[in-house]
Design a protein around this motif. Structure first.
Motif, PDB file in Angstrom:
ATOM      1  N   ALA A  30       0.827  -1.203   0.000  1.00  0.00           N
ATOM      2  CA  ALA A  30       0.000   0.000   0.000  1.00  0.00           C
ATOM      3  C   ALA A  30       0.862   1.255   0.000  1.00  0.00           C
ATOM      4  O   ALA A  30       0.543   2.246  -0.672  1.00  0.00           O
ATOM      5  N   ASP A  38     -16.955   2.145   4.055  1.00  0.00           N
ATOM      6  CA  ASP A  38     -15.664   1.531   4.377  1.00  0.00           C
ATOM      7  C   ASP A  38     -15.484   0.142   3.760  1.00  0.00           C
ATOM      8  O   ASP A  38     -14.425  -0.470   3.930  1.00  0.00           O
ATOM      9  N   LYS A  90     -12.181   6.806  -0.289  1.00  0.00           N
ATOM     10  CA  LYS A  90     -12.093   5.509   0.386  1.00  0.00           C
ATOM     11  C   LYS A  90     -12.526   4.396  -0.564  1.00  0.00           C
ATOM     12  O   LYS A  90     -11.892   3.340  -0.660  1.00  0.00           O
ATOM     13  N   GLY A 144      -8.956   3.794  -0.858  1.00  0.00           N
ATOM     14  CA  GLY A 144      -8.614   3.648   0.556  1.00  0.00           C
ATOM     15  C   GLY A 144      -8.944   2.288   1.120  1.00  0.00           C
ATOM     16  O   GLY A 144      -8.146   1.703   1.867  1.00  0.00           O
ATOM     17  N   ASN A 145     -10.100   1.764   0.779  1.00  0.00           N
ATOM     18  CA  ASN A 145     -10.503   0.462   1.310  1.00  0.00           C
ATOM     19  C   ASN A 145      -9.643  -0.661   0.743  1.00  0.00           C
ATOM     20  O   ASN A 145      -9.297  -1.619   1.449  1.00  0.00           O
ATOM     21  N   ARG A 184      -6.245  -0.453   2.454  1.00  0.00           N
ATOM     22  CA  ARG A 184      -6.373  -0.890   3.845  1.00  0.00           C
ATOM     23  C   ARG A 184      -6.346  -2.410   3.925  1.00  0.00           C
ATOM     24  O   ARG A 184      -5.655  -2.986   4.795  1.00  0.00           O
ATOM     25  N   ALA A 224      -3.470  -4.731   5.583  1.00  0.00           N
ATOM     26  CA  ALA A 224      -3.833  -5.621   6.676  1.00  0.00           C
ATOM     27  C   ALA A 224      -3.181  -7.000   6.542  1.00  0.00           C
ATOM     28  O   ALA A 224      -3.072  -7.737   7.532  1.00  0.00           O
TER      29      ALA A 224
END
Length: 395
Positions: free
Chosen positions: A130, A338, A380, A384-385, A388, A392
């Protein structure tokens, strides 16, 4: 998704007028605020065009004379900053020879992606994390992640996942349109009732390496088990909502909520929002589409002419941009901002009337803003999502 090719318009989209009338931007003009956002797509099948004679990823291609939906100039037109370029392998027999052939193909496709990205290093660069994606965007470079659509080429040797991790793969799905050694497909009769024993080991190895799991094409039971077994959030790289159109490839609202509850996201596709009109002529063209690299430029031109002639006589989908946006807005309502992202299945079956190629992306942003979503929330969903979920995994 393969063998579902987009419904193209008759004129070049990049020549249309900019955004006050809701149409596409002129070439090189991206309406604000879309131009300010980091925009990613999780499923790009454009590598199938990379070996076509006379076709160049660095050149602008016109939908009136070509079938491709993505190239570097149009990425800039639509402010598509990048995404996941797919190593797609068609499903073959579950035999030693089948696995060997598939592995050779997947290695070659991976190398092809690398070579095309390297040849265009002034415009685009590979990303593994990312942080890489954000750095490249800040430096004005387009972003090339790699994904693996269908883990069939791994055969029964999960050590090969490590090879593809080292090749740069950061997103992979276990299965495609038919059941394989890892899982049941959404579009086949159940064999394993979800994941096979080897498929459950595949999940553990994906988690160990830090490759995000892609549940698009997996059966409902396989999705449930992927979600339950994975220690990290998962993605659906190119899926639609079943309540918008009842098809096995689409995800139902209950499972979308469960995906969101575990931190994952569904990247919304443009396919299967209506019955597909797969006429015999269309089926014949589909069978030849993935082999355009074997055609001379003159043969390609004739093939493309036949494709456009058929589009003038019949539509493949009874859906359009308005249908798509209704589904997008419903999915956001179900999952929340999200847990939604975008993976339209460009060059692999995606595209509808009004959203025929990536120059249409600013229209999505405009419609989301009109629906009351903030620019922060829209970004997002554009990137962004996705980042993320990638982060993760330890990336």
């Amino acid at each position: 998704m393969k063998r579902l090719i987009p419904l193209f318009g008759a004129a070049a989209l990049a020549a249309c007028s900019p955004a006050t009338d809701g149409t596409f931007p002129r070439a090189g003009i991206v309406p604000l605020p879309h131009a300010k956002m980091l925009v990613l797509d999780t499923h790009i099948d454009t590598p199938l065009h990379f070996t076509r004679q006379g076709w160049d990823f660095a050149e602008r291609h016109d939908l009136a004379t070509d079938l491709s939906q993505i190239d570097i100039p149009r990425m800039k037109d639509g402010n598509l900053d990048g995404g996941f370029f797919a190593i797609y392998t068609d499903q073959g027999p579950l035999t030693a020879q089948g696995y060997a052939d598939a592995l050779a193909f997947a290695r070659t496709r991976s190398d092809l992606i690398d070579s095309v990205i390297a040849a265009n290093a002034d415009s685009i660069a590979p990303a593994l994390t990312a942080a890489d994606a954000r750095r490249l965007e800040k430096n004005g470079k387009l972003i090339a992640f790699k994904s693996m659509e269908n883990s069939y080429p791994l055969g029964e040797d999960l050590k090969l996942l490590d090879e593809f991790y080292k090749r740069g793969v950061r997103l992979a799905g276990p299965v495609h349109s038919k059941n394989n050694q890892f899982a049941d497909s959404a579009t086949d009769k159940p064999r394993w009732n979800g994941l096979s024993p080897l498929g459950k080991q595949w999940v553990a190895e994906m988690n160990r390496l830090g490759i995000a799991i892609d549940a698009s094409h997996a059966s409902d039971a396989a999705f449930d088990q992927l979600l339950d077994l994975s220690r990290y959030p998962i993605l659906l790289s190119h899926s639609s909502l079943r309540s918008a159109y009842d098809h096995a490839r689409n995800l139902d609202e209950g499972r979308l909520r469960k995906l969101a509850a575990k931190g994952g996201a569904m990247c919304i596709s443009t396919i299967y929002m209506s019955e597909m009109n797969l006429s015999p002529e269309r089926a014949d063209l589909f069978g030849k589409y993935e082999h355009m690299d074997a055609m001379s430029p003159a043969e390609q031109a004739d093939f493309i002419r036949r494709w456009h002639d058929l589009d003038k006589r019949e539509s493949m989908w009874a859906a359009d941009f308005e249908t798509y946006m209704k589904m997008v807005l419903l999915a956001i309502e179900v999952a929340g901002v999200d847990h939604i992202c975008f993976g339209a299945d460009w060059d692999g079956g995606g595209g509808l009337k009004g959203i025929e190629d990536i120059t249409a992306l600013p229209k999505i942003t405009d419609r989301l803003r009109a629906a009351g979503y903030s620019d922060a929330d829209i970004e997002k969903m554009w990137s962004g999502n996705i980042l993320r979920v990638v982060a993760a995994q330890g990336q």
